[in-house]
Design an enzyme around this catalytic site. Structure first.
Site, PDB file in Angstrom:
ATOM      1  N   ARG A  49      24.871  43.560  44.329  1.00 30.16           N
ATOM      2  CA  ARG A  49      24.616  43.163  42.948  1.00 30.16           C
ATOM      3  C   ARG A  49      23.987  44.345  42.215  1.00 30.16           C
ATOM      4  O   ARG A  49      22.977  44.880  42.661  1.00 30.16           O
ATOM      5  CB  ARG A  49      23.667  41.959  42.906  1.00 30.16           C
ATOM      6  N   HIS A  51      22.062  44.901  39.141  1.00 35.16           N
ATOM      7  CA  HIS A  51      21.358  43.998  38.236  1.00 35.16           C
ATOM      8  C   HIS A  51      20.487  44.792  37.266  1.00 35.16           C
ATOM      9  O   HIS A  51      19.581  45.505  37.685  1.00 35.16           O
ATOM     10  CB  HIS A  51      20.483  43.040  39.055  1.00 35.16           C
ATOM     11  N   GLU A  53      17.602  45.258  34.603  1.00 34.48           N
ATOM     12  CA  GLU A  53      16.288  44.641  34.388  1.00 34.48           C
ATOM     13  C   GLU A  53      16.302  43.657  33.220  1.00 34.48           C
ATOM     14  O   GLU A  53      16.846  43.936  32.157  1.00 34.48           O
ATOM     15  CB  GLU A  53      15.269  45.743  34.093  1.00 34.48           C
ATOM     16  N   ASP A 126      26.716  46.515  24.175  1.00 35.62           N
ATOM     17  CA  ASP A 126      26.234  46.802  25.528  1.00 35.62           C
ATOM     18  C   ASP A 126      26.137  48.313  25.710  1.00 35.62           C
ATOM     19  O   ASP A 126      27.146  49.008  25.688  1.00 35.62           O
ATOM     20  CB  ASP A 126      27.192  46.198  26.560  1.00 35.62           C
ATOM     21  N   ARG A 128      24.560  49.743  28.412  1.00 38.71           N
ATOM     22  CA  ARG A 128      24.216  50.048  29.796  1.00 38.71           C
ATOM     23  C   ARG A 128      25.178  51.049  30.427  1.00 38.71           C
ATOM     24  O   ARG A 128      26.343  51.116  30.077  1.00 38.71           O
ATOM     25  CB  ARG A 128      24.208  48.753  30.628  1.00 38.71           C
ATOM     26  N   THR A 149      29.486  39.916  40.254  1.00 33.62           N
ATOM     27  CA  THR A 149      29.416  40.035  38.794  1.00 33.62           C
ATOM     28  C   THR A 149      30.474  39.155  38.165  1.00 33.62           C
ATOM     29  O   THR A 149      31.480  38.819  38.794  1.00 33.62           O
ATOM     30  CB  THR A 149      29.624  41.497  38.342  1.00 33.62           C
TER      31      THR A 149
END
Length: 209
Positions: A49, A51, A53, A126, A128, A149
């Site tokens: 995963r 992930h 924060e 997004d 990220r 996911t």
């Protein structure tokens, strides 16, 4: 990207004992963590995963998103499998940071959806990045992953970063009245593999008409 390994330690959790590995992105100063369990460097695909924060969901039990639920499900699934890893990446609020996330929440309180709120603040939906994942996984001896996911963009980003993603494993948990609109937006606007509510399906059909 310069990812530096710092140290490892035991991390007992309600799900079992993990090993916590600390990494530093020397270019940004961001600190990332990997939680591993079992034999992960045998060459066999590893349940993983990645992930990002989410202080509100992961630590403060927020029901506005599904992040905390997904983190718990990932740790539980890895414990049941006896092996796996969670990469905990310090990129709060899809990359906009905690305080901007609170601003986005305020706009959502006034009727904006999660994508509209980010855009009204001048951000992309997004922001990220996942290029830190490959060196973290490489340090742990992980060659191939089974990625937990619902986000097809995450699969693509990890693959482009040099990670071999053998399989996408669905992790659809935590739907509730407080995050239903949020999850529907992820499904209809961001392309996540989620079952949208009947209301969202009708709205989406109207948009396409």
């Amino acid at each position: 990207m310069s990812i530096k390994y710092i140290a490892s330690s035991k991390l007992p959790t309600p799900f079992g004992e993990f090993t916590m590995h600390g990494f530093e992105d020397e270019s940004t100063g961001k600190e990332h963590v990997a939680l591993s369990m079992g034999d992960i460097d045998s060459g066999e695909p590893v349940l993983t995963r990645a992930h990002s924060e989410c202080l509100t969901g992961d630590a403060l039990f927020s029901m506005r998103c599904d992040c905390g639920y997904q983190l718990e499900e990932a740790l539980s699934s890895i414990a049941k499998a006896g092996r796996g890893v969670v990469l905990y990446l310090r990129q709060e609020g899809r990359g906009i940071g905690l305080l901007n996330k609170i601003k986005a929440y305020s706009l959502q309180d006034q009727g904006a959806d999660t994508v509209e709120a980010n855009e009204q603040l001048g951000f992309a939906a997004d922001l990220r990045k996942y290029d830190m994942c490959q060196p973290m996984l490489a340090h742990l001896g992980i060659q191939t992953i089974r990625l937990m996911t619902n986000n097809p963009r995450k699969v693509k980003a990890l693959s482009e970063a040099g990670v071999t993603v053998l399989e996408r494993v669905a992790i659809e948990v935590g739907r509730n009245p407080h995050n239903e609109g949020y999850l529907d937006t992820k499904a209809t606007k961001l392309g996540h593999y989620l079952k949208a509510s009947a209301k969202a399906d009708v709205s989406h059909q109207d948009d396409d008409a």
